[in-house]
Scaffold this motif. Sequence first.
Motif, PDB file in Angstrom:
ATOM      1  N   SER A   8       0.837  -1.192   0.000  1.00 16.63           N
ATOM      2  CA  SER A   8       0.000   0.000   0.000  1.00 16.63           C
ATOM      3  C   SER A   8       0.877   1.249   0.000  1.00 16.63           C
ATOM      4  N   VAL A   9       0.362   2.279  -0.626  1.00 12.83           N
ATOM      5  CA  VAL A   9       1.100   3.535  -0.708  1.00 12.83           C
ATOM      6  C   VAL A   9       0.693   4.410   0.469  1.00 12.83           C
ATOM      7  N   LYS A  10       1.670   4.885   1.194  1.00 10.72           N
ATOM      8  CA  LYS A  10       1.407   5.783   2.311  1.00 10.72           C
ATOM      9  C   LYS A  10       1.896   7.172   1.941  1.00 10.72           C
ATOM     10  N   GLN A  11       1.118   8.152   2.313  1.00  9.76           N
ATOM     11  CA  GLN A  11       1.550   9.520   2.096  1.00  9.76           C
ATOM     12  C   GLN A  11       2.503   9.884   3.228  1.00  9.76           C
ATOM     13  N   HIS A  12       3.658  10.342   2.881  1.00  6.43           N
ATOM     14  CA  HIS A  12       4.650  10.694   3.892  1.00  6.43           C
ATOM     15  C   HIS A  12       4.528  12.169   4.248  1.00  6.43           C
ATOM     16  N   GLN A  13       4.614  12.435   5.537  1.00  9.81           N
ATOM     17  CA  GLN A  13       4.552  13.798   6.022  1.00  9.81           C
ATOM     18  C   GLN A  13       5.711  14.045   6.974  1.00  9.81           C
ATOM     19  N   ILE A  14       6.190  15.265   6.929  1.00 10.15           N
ATOM     20  CA  ILE A  14       7.236  15.699   7.846  1.00 10.15           C
ATOM     21  C   ILE A  14       6.609  16.744   8.759  1.00 10.15           C
ATOM     22  N   LEU A  15       6.622  16.477  10.047  1.00  9.11           N
ATOM     23  CA  LEU A  15       6.062  17.393  11.031  1.00  9.11           C
ATOM     24  C   LEU A  15       7.168  18.330  11.513  1.00  9.11           C
ATOM     25  N   VAL A  16       6.933  19.639  11.352  1.00  2.24           N
ATOM     26  CA  VAL A  16       7.933  20.630  11.739  1.00  2.24           C
ATOM     27  C   VAL A  16       7.313  21.602  12.746  1.00  2.24           C
ATOM     28  N   PRO A  17       7.739  21.540  13.996  1.00  2.91           N
ATOM     29  CA  PRO A  17       7.231  22.506  14.976  1.00  2.91           C
ATOM     30  C   PRO A  17       7.891  23.862  14.754  1.00  2.91           C
ATOM     31  N   THR A  18       7.155  24.930  15.041  1.00  9.61           N
ATOM     32  CA  THR A  18       7.747  26.257  14.913  1.00  9.61           C
ATOM     33  C   THR A  18       7.303  27.168  16.040  1.00  9.61           C
ATOM     34  N   ASP A  19       8.232  28.002  16.461  1.00 18.34           N
ATOM     35  CA  ASP A  19       7.930  29.111  17.360  1.00 18.34           C
ATOM     36  C   ASP A  19       8.411  30.412  16.709  1.00 18.34           C
ATOM     37  N   ILE A  26      15.267  27.369  10.286  1.00 12.67           N
ATOM     38  CA  ILE A  26      16.294  26.510   9.679  1.00 12.67           C
ATOM     39  C   ILE A  26      15.773  25.082   9.568  1.00 12.67           C
ATOM     40  N   ALA A  27      15.089  24.604  10.609  1.00 12.38           N
ATOM     41  CA  ALA A  27      14.510  23.254  10.567  1.00 12.38           C
ATOM     42  C   ALA A  27      13.497  23.136   9.440  1.00 12.38           C
ATOM     43  N   LEU A  28      12.689  24.177   9.230  1.00 11.48           N
ATOM     44  CA  LEU A  28      11.717  24.164   8.138  1.00 11.48           C
ATOM     45  C   LEU A  28      12.427  24.113   6.790  1.00 11.48           C
ATOM     46  N   GLU A  29      13.487  24.867   6.637  1.00  8.39           N
ATOM     47  CA  GLU A  29      14.244  24.854   5.381  1.00  8.39           C
ATOM     48  C   GLU A  29      14.843  23.472   5.120  1.00  8.39           C
ATOM     49  N   SER A  80       5.681  31.494   1.665  1.00  8.51           N
ATOM     50  CA  SER A  80       7.032  31.802   1.183  1.00  8.51           C
ATOM     51  C   SER A  80       7.869  30.543   0.964  1.00  8.51           C
ATOM     52  N   HIS A  81       7.777  29.590   1.885  1.00  8.28           N
ATOM     53  CA  HIS A  81       8.596  28.385   1.762  1.00  8.28           C
ATOM     54  C   HIS A  81       8.047  27.401   0.729  1.00  8.28           C
ATOM     55  N   SER A  82       6.743  27.320   0.594  1.00  6.20           N
ATOM     56  CA  SER A  82       6.205  26.400  -0.417  1.00  6.20           C
ATOM     57  C   SER A  82       6.532  26.908  -1.816  1.00  6.20           C
ATOM     58  N   ARG A  83       6.508  28.230  -2.009  1.00 12.02           N
ATOM     59  CA  ARG A  83       6.893  28.774  -3.321  1.00 12.02           C
ATOM     60  C   ARG A  83       8.386  28.629  -3.561  1.00 12.02           C
TER      61      ARG A  83
END
Length: 94
Positions: A8-19, A26-29, A80-83
Amino acid sequence: MALKKTTSVKQHQILVPTDFSEQTTIALEQACGVAKVTGADIVLINIIEDLGVFEKYFSKKEQFEMQITLEEKLKKLVDSHSRKYGVNITWRIE
């Protein structure tokens, strides 16, 4: 215990906490770079700390305005980051 290969195909997600600090930006980048290579989506999350005893010092209007400001900051960061990186980023507030 042997690992099983699933078909089965699973959609992968990366969870990034931000304050909104430099470190979490930097973690988001870094997550954007990984997501671009792997095709994963990113979920940007901000945790609102319970005001507890301090809640009485903020009116409902002020709390609502803080929520709106937070949402606007998250939307701006996501946009900004998705673009810039060409990856799918969503956001959540918990």
